[in-house]
Design a protein around this motif. Sequence first.
Motif, PDB file in Angstrom:
ATOM      1  N   LEU A   3       0.771  -1.323   0.079  1.00  0.00           N
ATOM      2  CA  LEU A   3      -0.078   0.084  -0.048  1.00  0.00           C
ATOM      3  C   LEU A   3       0.841   1.306  -0.011  1.00  0.00           C
ATOM      4  O   LEU A   3       0.619   2.224  -0.804  1.00  0.00           O
ATOM      5  CB  LEU A   3      -1.049   0.071   1.399  1.00  0.00           C
ATOM      6  CG  LEU A   3      -1.724   1.350   1.446  1.00  0.00           C
ATOM      7  CD1 LEU A   3      -2.765   1.269   0.196  1.00  0.00           C
ATOM      8  CD2 LEU A   3      -2.594   1.116   2.847  1.00  0.00           C
ATOM      9  N   PHE A   4       1.832   1.344   0.709  1.00  0.00           N
ATOM     10  CA  PHE A   4       2.858   2.579   0.951  1.00  0.00           C
ATOM     11  C   PHE A   4       3.620   2.589  -0.455  1.00  0.00           C
ATOM     12  O   PHE A   4       3.733   3.849  -0.894  1.00  0.00           O
ATOM     13  CB  PHE A   4       3.787   2.446   1.955  1.00  0.00           C
ATOM     14  CG  PHE A   4       3.192   2.472   3.489  1.00  0.00           C
ATOM     15  CD1 PHE A   4       2.411   3.688   3.796  1.00  0.00           C
ATOM     16  CD2 PHE A   4       3.166   1.462   4.325  1.00  0.00           C
ATOM     17  CE1 PHE A   4       1.993   3.609   5.014  1.00  0.00           C
ATOM     18  CE2 PHE A   4       2.746   1.495   5.521  1.00  0.00           C
ATOM     19  CZ  PHE A   4       2.007   2.674   6.098  1.00  0.00           C
ATOM     20  N   ASP A   5       3.951   1.525  -1.054  1.00  0.00           N
ATOM     21  CA  ASP A   5       4.671   1.651  -2.309  1.00  0.00           C
ATOM     22  C   ASP A   5       3.858   2.307  -3.520  1.00  0.00           C
ATOM     23  O   ASP A   5       4.161   3.093  -4.234  1.00  0.00           O
ATOM     24  CB  ASP A   5       5.244   0.216  -2.921  1.00  0.00           C
ATOM     25  CG  ASP A   5       6.333  -0.460  -2.028  1.00  0.00           C
ATOM     26  OD1 ASP A   5       6.992   0.655  -1.633  1.00  0.00           O
ATOM     27  OD2 ASP A   5       6.639  -1.450  -2.037  1.00  0.00           O
ATOM     28  N   ARG A   6       2.569   1.731  -3.408  1.00  0.00           N
ATOM     29  CA  ARG A   6       1.449   2.480  -4.461  1.00  0.00           C
ATOM     30  C   ARG A   6       1.197   3.916  -4.160  1.00  0.00           C
ATOM     31  O   ARG A   6       0.940   4.572  -5.152  1.00  0.00           O
ATOM     32  CB  ARG A   6       0.334   1.365  -4.195  1.00  0.00           C
ATOM     33  CG  ARG A   6       0.424   0.035  -5.011  1.00  0.00           C
ATOM     34  CD  ARG A   6      -0.773  -0.595  -4.763  1.00  0.00           C
ATOM     35  NE  ARG A   6      -1.916  -0.439  -5.580  1.00  0.00           N
ATOM     36  CZ  ARG A   6      -3.222  -0.660  -5.220  1.00  0.00           C
ATOM     37  NH1 ARG A   6      -3.444  -1.630  -4.481  1.00  0.00           N
ATOM     38  NH2 ARG A   6      -4.202   0.228  -5.795  1.00  0.00           N
ATOM     39  N   ILE A   7       1.070   4.310  -2.802  1.00  0.00           N
ATOM     40  CA  ILE A   7       0.834   5.571  -2.656  1.00  0.00           C
ATOM     41  C   ILE A   7       2.005   6.422  -2.910  1.00  0.00           C
ATOM     42  O   ILE A   7       1.874   7.356  -3.678  1.00  0.00           O
ATOM     43  CB  ILE A   7       0.631   5.813  -1.094  1.00  0.00           C
ATOM     44  CG1 ILE A   7      -0.794   5.097  -0.777  1.00  0.00           C
ATOM     45  CG2 ILE A   7       0.614   7.217  -0.694  1.00  0.00           C
ATOM     46  CD1 ILE A   7      -1.304   5.077   0.848  1.00  0.00           C
ATOM     47  N   SER A   8       3.157   6.018  -2.784  1.00  0.00           N
ATOM     48  CA  SER A   8       4.393   6.626  -3.102  1.00  0.00           C
ATOM     49  C   SER A   8       4.454   6.760  -4.472  1.00  0.00           C
ATOM     50  O   SER A   8       4.751   7.889  -4.961  1.00  0.00           O
ATOM     51  CB  SER A   8       5.696   5.773  -2.462  1.00  0.00           C
ATOM     52  OG  SER A   8       6.890   6.405  -3.120  1.00  0.00           O
ATOM     53  N   ASN A  14       2.021  12.219  -9.826  1.00  0.00           N
ATOM     54  CA  ASN A  14       1.395  13.321  -9.744  1.00  0.00           C
ATOM     55  C   ASN A  14       2.162  14.447  -9.757  1.00  0.00           C
ATOM     56  O   ASN A  14       2.263  15.489 -10.416  1.00  0.00           O
ATOM     57  CB  ASN A  14       0.325  13.477  -8.919  1.00  0.00           C
ATOM     58  CG  ASN A  14      -0.742  12.523  -8.946  1.00  0.00           C
ATOM     59  OD1 ASN A  14      -1.227  12.492  -9.806  1.00  0.00           O
ATOM     60  ND2 ASN A  14      -1.390  12.085  -7.693  1.00  0.00           N
ATOM     61  N   VAL A  15       3.502  14.290  -9.055  1.00  0.00           N
ATOM     62  CA  VAL A  15       4.495  15.342  -8.770  1.00  0.00           C
ATOM     63  C   VAL A  15       5.187  15.668 -10.289  1.00  0.00           C
ATOM     64  O   VAL A  15       5.318  16.815 -10.524  1.00  0.00           O
ATOM     65  CB  VAL A  15       5.474  15.244  -7.549  1.00  0.00           C
ATOM     66  CG1 VAL A  15       6.698  16.259  -7.868  1.00  0.00           C
ATOM     67  CG2 VAL A  15       4.859  15.455  -6.445  1.00  0.00           C
TER      68      VAL A  15
END
Length: 140
Positions: A3-8, A14-15
């Motif tokens: 989950l953290f990898d996907r969010i990152s 986006n950036v």
Amino acid sequence: MGLFDRISRVLRANVNDMVSKAEDPEKILEQAVIDMQEDLVQLRQAVAQAIASQKRTQQQYNQAQTESNNWQQRAQLALQKGDENLAREALMRKKTHTETATALKTQLDTQTNQVDTLKRSLIALEGKISEAKTKKDMLK
């Protein structure tokens, strides 16, 4: 962890997308041209200073050569008049001026090489500016 990898990954994407949208090739080239023109002004000043320094050194070298020749003539004149001590003194002064002229000639050769290098750099920078302006015009 997944989950953290996907969010990152989503945040980085986006950036990167925002940065890509903010980049305008025309503006970037315009800023590059402005920066190169500022560098060109500084380089022209450096070339002018180097040339002025080279001319001063050339004048000093010529003066030392002239003095050396003058002392040689004085030594010959003293020998013709039979004054060996005066001739020796004149030759010692000639030697001093000759050594100075030799040192100045070495310095002059170094400065000449530096001026040539600066001039080549100036020409190269002018070419890059011209190329960047052409690219900018094509983008318009």
